[in-house]
Design an enzyme around this catalytic site. Structure first.
Site, short mmCIF file in Angstrom:
data_model
loop_
_atom_site.label_atom_id
_atom_site.label_comp_id
_atom_site.label_asym_id
_atom_site.label_seq_id
_atom_site.Cartn_x
_atom_site.Cartn_y
_atom_site.Cartn_z
N GLU A 80 1.61 1.79 -3.55
CA GLU A 80 0.36 2.20 -4.19
C GLU A 80 0.01 3.64 -3.85
O GLU A 80 -0.47 4.39 -4.70
CB GLU A 80 -0.77 1.24 -3.76
CG GLU A 80 -0.56 -0.15 -4.37
CD GLU A 80 -1.44 -1.22 -3.72
OE1 GLU A 80 -1.42 -1.33 -2.48
OE2 GLU A 80 -2.14 -1.94 -4.44
N GLY A 104 0.81 -1.22 0.00
CA GLY A 104 0.00 0.00 0.00
C GLY A 104 0.84 1.27 0.00
O GLY A 104 0.38 2.32 -0.45
N1 CAA Z 1 2.07 -3.75 8.80
C1 CAA Z 1 2.22 -3.78 10.15
N2 CAA Z 1 3.40 -3.65 10.78
C2 CAA Z 1 4.50 -3.53 10.01
C3 CAA Z 1 4.42 -3.48 8.60
C4 CAA Z 1 3.14 -3.61 8.00
N3 CAA Z 1 2.96 -3.56 6.67
N4 CAA Z 1 5.67 -3.36 8.11
C5 CAA Z 1 6.50 -3.30 9.18
N5 CAA Z 1 5.79 -3.39 10.32
C6 CAA Z 1 6.30 -3.38 11.68
C7 CAA Z 1 6.99 -4.67 12.04
O1 CAA Z 1 6.05 -5.66 12.43
C8 CAA Z 1 7.87 -4.24 13.17
O2 CAA Z 1 7.10 -4.11 14.33
P1 CAA Z 1 7.69 -4.65 15.76
O3 CAA Z 1 8.92 -3.80 15.99
O4 CAA Z 1 6.58 -4.37 16.71
O5 CAA Z 1 8.03 -6.07 15.55
C9 CAA Z 1 8.29 -2.84 12.76
O6 CAA Z 1 7.32 -2.40 11.80
C10 CAA Z 1 9.66 -2.81 12.10
O7 CAA Z 1 9.65 -3.75 11.04
P2 CAA Z 1 10.79 -4.87 10.87
O8 CAA Z 1 11.35 -5.27 12.19
O9 CAA Z 1 10.24 -5.95 10.00
O10 CAA Z 1 11.89 -4.00 10.07
P3 CAA Z 1 12.96 -4.54 9.04
O11 CAA Z 1 13.85 -3.38 8.75
O12 CAA Z 1 13.57 -5.80 9.47
O13 CAA Z 1 12.12 -4.88 7.70
C11 CAA Z 1 10.47 -4.46 6.00
C12 CAA Z 1 11.46 -3.85 7.02
C13 CAA Z 1 11.23 -5.19 4.89
C14 CAA Z 1 9.70 -3.28 5.38
C15 CAA Z 1 9.52 -5.45 6.70
O14 CAA Z 1 8.98 -4.79 7.87
C16 CAA Z 1 8.38 -5.91 5.88
O15 CAA Z 1 8.57 -6.77 5.02
N6 CAA Z 1 7.15 -5.34 6.09
C17 CAA Z 1 5.97 -5.78 5.40
C18 CAA Z 1 5.92 -5.26 3.99
C19 CAA Z 1 4.67 -5.77 3.30
O16 CAA Z 1 4.46 -6.95 3.14
N7 CAA Z 1 3.80 -4.82 2.85
C20 CAA Z 1 2.57 -5.16 2.16
C21 CAA Z 1 1.42 -5.15 3.16
S1 CAA Z 1 -0.11 -5.72 2.45
C22 CAA Z 1 -0.70 -4.40 1.58
O17 CAA Z 1 -0.13 -3.32 1.56
C23 CAA Z 1 -2.00 -4.63 0.83
C24 CAA Z 1 -2.40 -3.54 -0.09
O18 CAA Z 1 -2.26 -3.63 -1.28
C25 CAA Z 1 -3.03 -2.32 0.40
#
Ligand code: CAA
Length: 260
Positions: free
Chosen positions: A116, A113
């Site tokens: 997006e 998102g």
């Molecule tokens: N939703 C909720 N929480 C999230 C998040 C998300 N999309 N992305 C990161 N966070 C949170 C993590 O859970 C973490 O929280 P805690 O400290 O409480 O554990 C905090 O943010 C820091 O994240 P990381 O420890 O994972 O940080 P990192 O540097 O190791 O990794 C990252 C960074 C690669 C961005 C990884 O956080 C990640 O892969 N995030 C998810 C990305 C993702 O899949 N996005 C798509 C979501 S679905 C969507 O967006 C649908 C749509 O089309 C609208």
């Protein structure tokens, strides 16, 4: 107005100024939940209605523009709940209704998102640290806020398929080559560059600025023939406006235009 998930600030000193919106859920890398999207929608609508605002810049933190929709919230849905509550609809499309130019200033992650949201903006300026992607496939879903539609229009089918099918991230340079991003700048210059672009826009004629945005967007949404006709009609409509008269007179008389 003050918000819990956004910081807002008005920048510049001209007649029309720039609203700077900073997404501010740092602990969740600016994951986009209902509260943030509602507040963003409200801030954008207020700016659109305010004659003192000429452009809007949306940015995030150094680490993340936005890491996507809030997966903790998404995980609480089954099909029936997602469908009946129209998940990822409420206030996600508000940005499309905004008539003033919106610039995304992206550093760090712009995923799901977040990517997006950047694509819904009119100009995307990226720091050299920016990383774009549609990793939803890795969560067993697909992009739900226009990613499968706007990404191919921005970068072509081959790269959109590559990104959305593998979930890999694309760096700023690749994003610029692919056409997702209009310029890449050093991370410490990102905000300055985005605000400078916004100030340039603020100092131009309002009607022609709105007309360019409306007409370019039209090229994405209809046929080429419809778009060309729509553009021609708006082009004609701008003749005789004070800004057209001033702009052309200034050019012909070799002076700087003073738009009112
Ligand atoms: N939703 C909720 N929480 C999230 C998040 C998300 N999309 N992305 C990161 N966070 C949170 C993590 O859970 C973490 O929280 P805690 O400290 O409480 O554990 C905090 O943010 C820091 O994240 P990381 O420890 O994972 O940080 P990192 O540097 O190791 O990794 C990252 C960074 C690669 C961005 C990884 O956080 C990640 O892969 N995030 C998810 C990305 C993702 O899949 N996005 C798509 C979501 S679905 C969507 O967006 C649908 C749509 O089309 C609208």
């Amino acid at each position: 107005m003050s918000y819990e998930t956004l910081l807002t600030d008005v920048r510049g000193d001209g007649t029309r100024r720039t609203l700077l919106i900073t997404l501010n859920r740092p602990k969740a890398l600016n994951a986009l939940n209902d509260q943030l999207m509602d507040e963003l929608g409200a801030a954008l609508k207020a700016a659109d209605a305010d004659a003192g605002i000429g452009a809007i810049v949306i940015t995030g933190s150094e680490k993340a523009f936005a890491a996507g929709a809030d997966i903790g919230v998404l995980a609480q849905h089954d099909f029936v709940k997602a469908y009946t509550t129209d998940l990822i609809t409420r206030n996600w499309e508000t940005i499309r209704t905004i008539r003033k130019p919106v610039i995304a200033a992206v550093a760090g992650f712009a995923l799901g998102g977040g990517c997006e949201l950047a694509m819904m903006c009119d100009i995307v300026i990226a720091a050299d640290t920016a990383k774009f992607g549609q990793p939803e496939i890795k969560l067993g879903i697909i992009p739900g806020a226009g990613g499968t539609q706007r990404l191919p229009r921005a970068v072509g089918k081959a790269k959109a398929m590559d990104l959305a099918l593998t979930g890999r991230m694309m760096g700023a340079e690749e994003a610029e080559r692919a056409g997702l991003v209009s310029r890449v700048v050093p991370a410490d210059k990102l905000l300055e560059e985005a605000l400078d672009a916004a100030t340039l826009i603020c100092n131009l004629g309002v009607a022609s600025v709105l007309a360019v945005k409306e007409s370019v967007n039209r090229s994405f949404e209809g046929t080429l023939a419809d778009g060309i006709m729509f553009e021609r009609r708006l082009f004609h409509a701008l003749f005789g406006t004070p800004d057209q008269i001033e702009g052309m007179d200034a050019f012909l008389n070799k002076r700087k235009a003073e738009f009112k």
